[in-house]
Design a protein around this motif. Structure first.
Motif, PDB file in Angstrom:
ATOM      1  N   PHE A   1       1.153   4.297  -3.026  1.00  0.00           N
ATOM      2  CA  PHE A   1       0.947   5.375  -2.851  1.00  0.00           C
ATOM      3  C   PHE A   1       1.725   6.480  -3.085  1.00  0.00           C
TER       4      PHE A   1
ATOM      5  N   VAL B   1      -5.181   5.456  -2.362  1.00  0.00           N
ATOM      6  CA  VAL B   1      -5.335   7.227  -0.667  1.00  0.00           C
ATOM      7  C   VAL B   1      -4.750   8.274  -1.331  1.00  0.00           C
TER       8      VAL B   1
ATOM      9  N   LEU C   1      -9.304   8.642   3.073  1.00  0.00           N
ATOM     10  CA  LEU C   1      -9.382   8.040   4.689  1.00  0.00           C
ATOM     11  C   LEU C   1     -10.345   6.551   4.258  1.00  0.00           C
TER      12      LEU C   1
ATOM     13  N   GLY D   1      -7.704   3.961   3.539  1.00  0.00           N
ATOM     14  CA  GLY D   1      -6.802   4.371   4.093  1.00  0.00           C
ATOM     15  C   GLY D   1      -6.991   2.564   5.153  1.00  0.00           C
ATOM     16  N   ALA D   2      -8.672   3.771   5.751  1.00  0.00           N
ATOM     17  CA  ALA D   2      -9.550   2.725   6.796  1.00  0.00           C
ATOM     18  C   ALA D   2      -9.173   1.218   6.648  1.00  0.00           C
TER      19      ALA D   2
ATOM     20  N   ALA E   1       0.896  -1.584  -0.167  1.00  0.00           N
ATOM     21  CA  ALA E   1      -0.215   0.187   0.099  1.00  0.00           C
ATOM     22  C   ALA E   1       1.024   0.986  -0.211  1.00  0.00           C
ATOM     23  N   ALA E   2       2.047   1.186   0.851  1.00  0.00           N
ATOM     24  CA  ALA E   2       3.255   2.400   0.946  1.00  0.00           C
ATOM     25  C   ALA E   2       3.655   2.132  -0.563  1.00  0.00           C
TER      26      ALA E   2
ATOM     27  N   GLN F   1      -5.703  12.421  -2.004  1.00  0.00           N
ATOM     28  CA  GLN F   1      -5.633  13.141  -0.955  1.00  0.00           C
ATOM     29  C   GLN F   1      -5.873  14.053  -1.486  1.00  0.00           C
TER      30      GLN F   1
ATOM     31  N   PRO G   1     -12.765  14.225   2.773  1.00  0.00           N
ATOM     32  CA  PRO G   1     -11.935  13.729   3.228  1.00  0.00           C
ATOM     33  C   PRO G   1     -12.306  12.132   3.142  1.00  0.00           C
TER      34      PRO G   1
ATOM     35  N   GLY H   1      -3.441   1.334  -2.330  1.00  0.00           N
ATOM     36  CA  GLY H   1      -2.505   2.475  -1.763  1.00  0.00           C
ATOM     37  C   GLY H   1      -2.643   3.484  -2.830  1.00  0.00           C
TER      38      GLY H   1
ATOM     39  N   LEU I   1      -8.839  16.176  -0.024  1.00  0.00           N
ATOM     40  CA  LEU I   1      -8.599  16.208   1.694  1.00  0.00           C
ATOM     41  C   LEU I   1      -9.607  17.489   2.580  1.00  0.00           C
ATOM     42  N   ALA I   2      -9.272  18.352   1.521  1.00  0.00           N
ATOM     43  CA  ALA I   2      -9.702  19.367   2.195  1.00  0.00           C
ATOM     44  C   ALA I   2     -11.937  19.086   2.015  1.00  0.00           C
TER      45      ALA I   2
ATOM     46  N   ILE J   1      -7.584  -0.654   4.655  1.00  0.00           N
ATOM     47  CA  ILE J   1      -5.760  -1.023   4.371  1.00  0.00           C
ATOM     48  C   ILE J   1      -5.895  -1.394   5.987  1.00  0.00           C
ATOM     49  N   ALA J   2      -6.134  -0.723   7.275  1.00  0.00           N
ATOM     50  CA  ALA J   2      -5.710  -0.574   8.187  1.00  0.00           C
ATOM     51  C   ALA J   2      -6.223  -1.698   8.722  1.00  0.00           C
TER      52      ALA J   2
END
Lengths: 571, 316, 298
Positions: free
Chosen positions: C243, C259, C274, C277-278, C239-240, C263, C270, C256, C266-267, C280-281
């Protein structure tokens, strides 16, 4: 004397207040959230000033839990279910860590069982002792506490205390470490000493001096001592009163002389009968002897001549040579047992490894059944392996943990293709498991599902698989509980009788030698200092060292009563 | 004598690692599917440049020599401190790296300090607490932190603390405020393995027999933990110092990318992206060198902290 | 100190009776359910891993939309009933992209672990068993692999071999050789010097027999549980690198990369960054939970 616990009340009405009273203690351990079977169930013990009380028990008896409970250092997953512990007349059962910490030192001192690991390895001995002093008397300055610490080291029987003060634990011998630990226990002048197997990891002669010293301290300082041990010999020799524990319960208690001479419980009787010191002759075989072979019994099966082995050592000042084995010669007659006895570092295990072929000697010869091992080629040596087998001290490390008992015993047969076909193999394996008195039910188990005694029997069965002539037993019963040890020794004697085996028996325990060996060599620092028939050596030792070793056997003076000797040893 | 031998062996090992990393990177980069000489020209103009010119430039840089001769020449130069010039900027490699190294060092030091604080906090808490469920929860934290991607931590941090709360700037590297979020982002994954190791080693030491001796001589549990167990349990953490250091640098690549910070990580990212071979090689040798030096320092400190090791070295 | 028990006092000399007759299927099932209920975390972890595995194998079973072609009219929609993970700037359903991305991330992970496991444990086995100079050379090799941070090593390898997910996996595998080799070597050394190996030689066994019957079975356990643990680590690395843009290029739905694409927003949106990312986590957490359970069970 408000509440004298039951059991011993009638014996003690005229005694002063006991230092330690354990009354009907029950302790259990919590494993993964669940409370297990209690490790200690209803144990009561009292210790009075100047008195030495011994708690005797084999592994699993819960004696260590009793020690930890009476020090207030039970593991965090332990729970006191019931019962009371008092120091003097103060009930301390519900005390917290801080309260206990204040009296550990000034009231109760502790001598641990494993001196090798019981000192902090990264702190100097002196500092650990000074800490023990300062924890209870913060006002003492540096020089004063150092003086006090040196004095404590001297009290514990050490000389050259200035040097020891500045040394790290790994620079001291086992006996010196244990003395340093005794000094720490005495640091704040306790009234009560709790000693948990204080000498079981030490050589017998060291054990004797340490126990003698504890005895002297008890008399001089009128200490109460709670001595926990697995060794009935040590207990009967030293204690005023005995408490015998089995599986978490007290099975028998009373004055030492009474318990030793007139044990009421069968378990105590068995323990007494199993203690090597209670026998003064070789065990009798309980199986019929094998028909004498056609080979002349007089021709020795093993002859070693002038064995020498050096190991290289490197010091900070250049290299040096350690002579582990120095000109060792002995021979063993067919069908007999020769014991090599000595303390740690005597070189006895190196001799065993040379005889078996694990280690090559730097000089000397090993002749097995007429063939010189050194001159054989590889194939011939492999064949000769079948005639000599080896049994290690610890069966759990010498048996492959992933093999079943069946595979373990079958392995030598498969390696040498000694049997043809699966049915013959199975047949042979069940003969062997039967020969070591184990049930066929165990064949499917793995070593960790066996007890120590069972596992060692499996190791013996494996050693017998190829019908060897000579079996080398390297401390083969030393790791076992006394009662199990007695059973395995009996098994060895029986196997010798029925199969005509010859044993080379390596041990540190002179008591065991008398039970199993016909002849013995006493080794010290690589050399044989004395050898001869066991009876002669015990009756009339010529060398001073041999006399010291014999004198150090614990419990020699205890002569068991008639009923004990008759209790026999279950095979 | 034993000490000289020990020191020589360790220094030799460190030098070998640096040399091997240099060689490894040379071999890898030699496999690049582009012609080294082409990278020297502006891609837009590449088509218009004649082969003759290319040949001449290649000869100037030594690209036409056999690989092992090039390797020898460049290793010789590197030994004299000359790693060549960046293809991108034309600046010497050491200057290109030296310019971006300080901000990364500040970030790494801050993150390491925070990671150590977190790790020891977790280990002490797990050793001291009496509540089993709380201990279980705390002990599960390290493996949770190694499971979460660094970039997710960074993105959540930006989302919450910059966009929602406006506490810290989301991007950039101006002032202390901009350091806070990257520091936390980097510290959490670095703290994972350290705290895992510490929790285990506190547990192992607490079960050691000398702890019972210390309790029995009158120490309270917290006295024993801080005076006896702490040092012995912390020693093993030194053995992963080199690897921790690598974790930080690798984390810096991602962290600096997310937060748009100048630094070694960003430089690596651009150098790899533009196939700036001399710079990549410089970075690889730098990281390998720092790893080797970290381990070398540990090798010399450890015997001072652990007298048993000292005795063992003296005996070899 | 929660795991400290009474100091080892050995197995009681009394032989325990063998377990009774084999329990019926219903009793086994009940026992299994009870065990699951006792460890709800582990059960959830297994469910998640199985689900993601199915995503990777039969993605069409879980979604009907396309992961590549979107409906521009419904771009950048926040999560709703129609698009539970929302839609991206091209109007593609993020849930669909996650489902299809599973095969990329998962296969790369397994490939990486397989490379590291096979190469690493072979090297470790050789080093531990052969000893001497061979072992010395292997130890130095491991040292060099460890000296360059994993991620940087991967970046260089991928740059040299070409930017795609397969090379990302290969590079992660190469970078993880060191840890596999170290663990395997340590265990082989422990077993080779054990008394049961010595006693097998003593019985007359030859080297090959000892290696196959004693050394391998007793030393492979540690690297197997490391392999389980590496699954999580490798997935994070995949993933990294995705990314950072080292994997397959867009429009691949690799997690990755998703994400990184999110990005930008993001503002304002989001969830675009996210949610992948979630995902993956959560998957990595589950794998690690399972591998810890496997490691404990050994």
């Amino acid at each position: 004397m408000t509440a004298v616990p039951h059991a011993e009340a009638h014996l003690t009405t005229d005694s002063p207040v006991p230092l330690l009273t354990i009354d009907d203690l029950h302790v259990a351990y919590r494993l993964e959230g669940k409370l297990g079977q209690p490790a200690v169930r209803g144990v009561s013990v009292q210790v009075r000033p100047g008195e030495l009380v011994a708690v005797v028990g084999e592994s699993g008896s819960g004696k260590t839990t009793v020690v930890r409970a009476s020090l207030g250092v039970l593991a965090q997953n332990a729970e006191v279910l019931q019962g009371r512990i008092s120091y003097g007349e103060t009930d301390v059962t519900k005390w917290g860590d801080r309260q206990f910490a204040k009296v550990r030192g000034p009231f109760v001192g502790f001598v641990p069982q494993d001196p090798g690991n019981s000192l902090n390895p990264v702190k100097r001995v002196g500092r650990q002792l000074v800490e023990a002093i300062l924890l209870h008397d913060r006002k003492l300055g540096g020089p004063v506490s150092r003086q006090l610490a040196l004095e404590k080291l001297r009290t514990a029987g050490l000389t050259d205390v200035g040097r020891i003060f500045d040394q790290f634990p790994h620079e001291l011998s086992g006996g010196m470490k244990q003395r340093a630990l005794i000094a720490i226990a005495l640091a704040s002048n306790p009234e009560l000493l709790i000693a948990d197997e204080p000498t079981s990891s030490l050589d017998v002669t060291v054990q004797k001096t340490i126990l003698d010293h504890l005895d002297r301290l008890r008399a001089e300082l009128s200490l109460g001592v709670l001595l926990v041990t697995h060794d009935l010999g040590v207990a009967t020799e030293r204690a005023d009163r005995l408490v015998v524990m089995q599986a978490g319960r007290v099975v028998e208690r009373g004055p030492t002389a009474l318990v030793a001479s007139k044990p009421r419980e069968p378990y105590t009787r068995r323990l007494l009968a199993a203690a090597p010191a209670s026998h003064n002759s070789r065990l009798e075989a309980t199986r019929p002897a094998a028909a004498v072979g056609d080979e002349p019994a007089a021709s020795p099966i093993l002859v070693t001549d002038g064995l020498v082995k050096h190991f290289k050592l490197r010091h900070h000042r250049g290299n040096s040579r350690l002579t582990a084995v120095d000109d060792v010669s002995f021979s063993i007659a067919r069908g007999t047992t020769h014991a090599i006895v000595g303390e740690s570092g005597a070189g006895k295990s190196t001799v065993a490894r040379i005889v078996f072929g694990f280690t090559k000697p730097d000089a000397g010869t090993v002749t097995v059944d007429g063939a010189d091992l050194g001159t054989l080629d590889r194939a011939a040596r492999r064949r000769s392996r079948r005639q000599v087998q080896f049994v290690y001290q610890n069966p759990f490390s010498s048996l492959d943990p992933r093999f079943t008992v069946h595979r373990l015993i079958a392995e030598p047969l498969q390696i040498h293709r000694a049997v043809a076909g699966r049915p013959v193999l199975d047949q042979r394996v069940s003969e062997l498991i039967d020969a070591v008195a184990l049930g066929p039910r165990l064949l499917r188990r793995r070593p960790r599902e066996l007890s120590g005694g069972q596992a060692q029997r499996v190791a013996i069965a494996r050693a017998l698989a190829l019908n060897p002539k000579l079996v080398v037993l390297d401390e083969a019963v030393s790791a076992l509980d006394v009662s199990v040890q007695a059973q395995v020794l009996q098994l060895l004697v029986d196997l010798q009788a029925s199969l005509g085996l010859t044993y080379l028996f390596i041990t540190h325990d002179l008591g065991v030698v008398r039970l199993i060996a016909h002849t013995v060599s006493v080794m010290r620092r690589g050399r044989i200092v004395e050898d001869g028939p066991v009876g002669e050596i015990f009756a009339d030792p010529r060398e001073k060292y041999t006399r010291e070793l014999i004198a150090a056997i614990p419990g020699r003076d205890v002569s068991p009563g008639q009923d004990v000797a008759n209790a026999g040893v279950p095979a | 004598m034993a000490w000289i031998r020990y020191a020589a062996a360790k220094v030799g090992r460190a030098l070998f690692v640096i040399w091997a990393a240099y060689t490894l990177s040379f071999v890898l980069l030699f496999m690049l599917p582009v012609k080294a000489v082409d990278l020297l020209f502006d891609p837009q103009e590449l088509m218009t440049i004649s082969n003759a010119t290319k040949q001449k430039v290649a000869a100037e840089y030594g690209f036409n020599k056999p690989a092992f001769v090039q390797y020898g020449d460049r290793l010789w130069a590197a030994l004299h401190g000359n790693f060549g010039t960046s293809v991108q900027s034309g600046a010497p490699v050491w200057k290109a790296i030296g310019d971006v190294f300080p901000p990364t060092l500040v970030l790494a030091a801050a993150a390491l300090a925070l990671a150590l604080a977190i790790s020891f906090g977790i280990a002490f808490f797990a050793a001291n607490s009496h509540h089993a469920w709380l201990v279980n929860f705390v002990e599960a934290l390290p493996s949770a932190t190694v499971s979460v991607p660094v970039f997710l931590i960074g993105l959540i941090a930006i989302q919450v603390f910059s966009f929602d709360l406006h506490w810290f700037p989301p991007l950039g590297d101006q002032g202390f405020g901009s350091l806070v979020l990257p520091m936390f982002t980097l510290a959490i994954p670095v703290a994972g393995p350290i705290s895992q190791l510490l929790v285990n080693s506190f547990q192992r030491e607490l079960a050691a027999p000398y702890v019972t001796t210390s309790l029995a001589k009158g120490g309270t549990r917290s006295w024993v933990i801080s005076r006896e167990v702490f040092r012995n349990a912390s020693l093993p953490a030194l053995t992963i110092a080199g690897i921790t250091f690598g974790n930080i640098l690798a984390g810096a690549v991602i962290t600096e990318t997310i937060f748009s910070r100048t630094g070694l990580g960003r430089l690596t990212q651009t150098a790899v992206g533009t196939k700036d071979i001399p710079v990549i090689q410089g970075i690889v040798v730098l990281t390998a060198g720092l790893y080797a030096i970290t381990n070398l320092v540990v090798d010399f400190i450890y015997p001072i902290l652990d007298p048993r090791l000292k005795a063992r070295i003296a005996a070899t | 100190m929660s795991t400290v028990t009474e100091p080892l006092e050995g197995v009681p000399e009394v032989a325990t009776a063998d377990a009774g007759a084999a329990p019926g299927f219903r009793r086994l099932a009940a026992k299994w359910l009870l065990a699951r209920a006792r460890q709800p975390g582990l059960t959830v972890a297994w469910l998640i891993v199985v689900l993601v595995f199915l995503w990777a194998v039969v993605p069409a079973m879980f979604t009907t939309s396309s992961p590549v072609v979107g409906n521009v009219a419904s771009s950048l929609q926040p999560p709703s009933i129609h698009h539970i993970f929302g839609t991206d700037d091209l109007g593609r359903d993020m849930y669909t992209r996650m489902v299809y991305g599973a095969s990329h991330t998962l296969s790369a992970t397994l490939y990486a672990v397989a490379v590291g496991f096979l190469a690493g444990s072979t090297i470790g086995l050789i080093g531990g068993y052969a000893g001497g100079i061979v072992d010395g050379v292997i130890m130095r090799f491991i040292d060099v692999l460890l000296s360059v941070p994993t991620l940087m090593l991967c970046m260089v390898i991928v740059a040299a071999l070409g930017y795609n997910t397969l090379n990302v996996a290969l590079s992660i595998g190469i970078a993880s050789i060191a840890s596999f080799a170290r663990v395997m070597r340590a265990d082989v050394l422990r077993v080779v010097h054990s008394e049961y190996v010595e006693s097998s030689y003593g019985l007359g066994a030859k080297r090959l027999r000892v290696l196959v019957l004693h050394v391998l079975p007793n030393s492979v356990g540690a690297v197997l549980s490391l392999a389980a643990l590496e699954c999580g680590t490798a997935m994070l690395a995949v993933a990294a690198l995705g990314f950072l843009g080292y994997g397959d290029p867009p429009p691949t739905p690799e997690w990755g990369l998703a994400v990184a694409e999110g990005q930008t927003y993001l503002a304002t949106q989001p969830y675009l960054a996210l949610i992948p990312g979630a995902v993956i986590a959560v998957v990595v957490l589950s794998t690690n939970r399972i591998s810890r359970a496997i490691g404990k069970g050994r």
